[in-house]
Scaffold this motif. Structure first.
Motif, mmCIF file in Angstrom:
data_model
loop_
_atom_site.group_PDB
_atom_site.id
_atom_site.type_symbol
_atom_site.label_atom_id
_atom_site.label_comp_id
_atom_site.label_asym_id
_atom_site.label_seq_id
_atom_site.Cartn_x
_atom_site.Cartn_y
_atom_site.Cartn_z
ATOM 1 N N MET A 5 42.062 36.252 38.807
ATOM 2 C CA MET A 5 42.104 36.532 40.231
ATOM 3 C C MET A 5 40.982 37.502 40.630
ATOM 4 N N PHE A 6 40.836 38.588 39.870
ATOM 5 C CA PHE A 6 39.788 39.550 40.184
ATOM 6 C C PHE A 6 38.407 38.943 39.953
ATOM 7 N N GLY A 7 38.273 38.139 38.888
ATOM 8 C CA GLY A 7 37.006 37.468 38.609
ATOM 9 C C GLY A 7 36.593 36.551 39.739
ATOM 10 N N THR A 12 35.790 43.246 38.529
ATOM 11 C CA THR A 12 36.175 43.396 37.137
ATOM 12 C C THR A 12 37.606 43.915 37.060
ATOM 13 N N PHE A 13 38.412 43.328 36.189
ATOM 14 C CA PHE A 13 39.768 43.811 35.949
ATOM 15 C C PHE A 13 39.786 44.473 34.584
#
Length: 125
Positions: A5-7, A12-13
């Protein structure tokens, strides 16, 4: 799931994206986090490592029922200083506080009396 999702958003997660803390060590272990005091150096001067919180999108604090007003105010001030955002509560980072207010009161003081929103859970989660 979170990394994808963050990507997809070009972000960056990592371990500091969502910071999970608790006021007690036992609760911190149960959520794979660390104590709030340790995570934010509440009992020390600001340390250089706190710069890693600049990419934090959410702070979660469990066992809020054990907190004194001073504990939350210390966290608020430390995050404002760390994130160089003194005008926004908690440095502008959304913060979720959870706990069971029917548990024991905090040691040496009166429990918090600020509640903006609450959800009553009918089962253990």
């Amino acid at each position: 799931m979170h990394k994808k999702m963050f990507g997809a958003m070009g972000l960056t997660f990592d371990k500091q994206t969502i910071v999970a803390t608790a006021l007690t060590g036992a609760a911190a272990v149960s959520i794979n986090g660390e104590t709030t005091a340790k995570a934010f150096a509440l009992n020390r001067e600001i340390r250089n490592e706190l710069d890693e919180f600049r990419n934090t999108y959410l702070v979660f604090v469990d066992e809020i029922s054990f907190a004194l007003y001073q504990d939350i105010e210390s966290l608020n001030q430390k995050m404002k200083e760390t994130l160089d955002n003194p005008m926004e509560p908690f440095g502008g980072v959304p913060s979720v506080f959870s706990g069971d207010f029917t548990q024991l009161s905090p040691v040496g003081g009166v429990r918090l009396e600020f509640i903006d929103l609450f959800m009553e859970l009918k089962n253990n989660h």
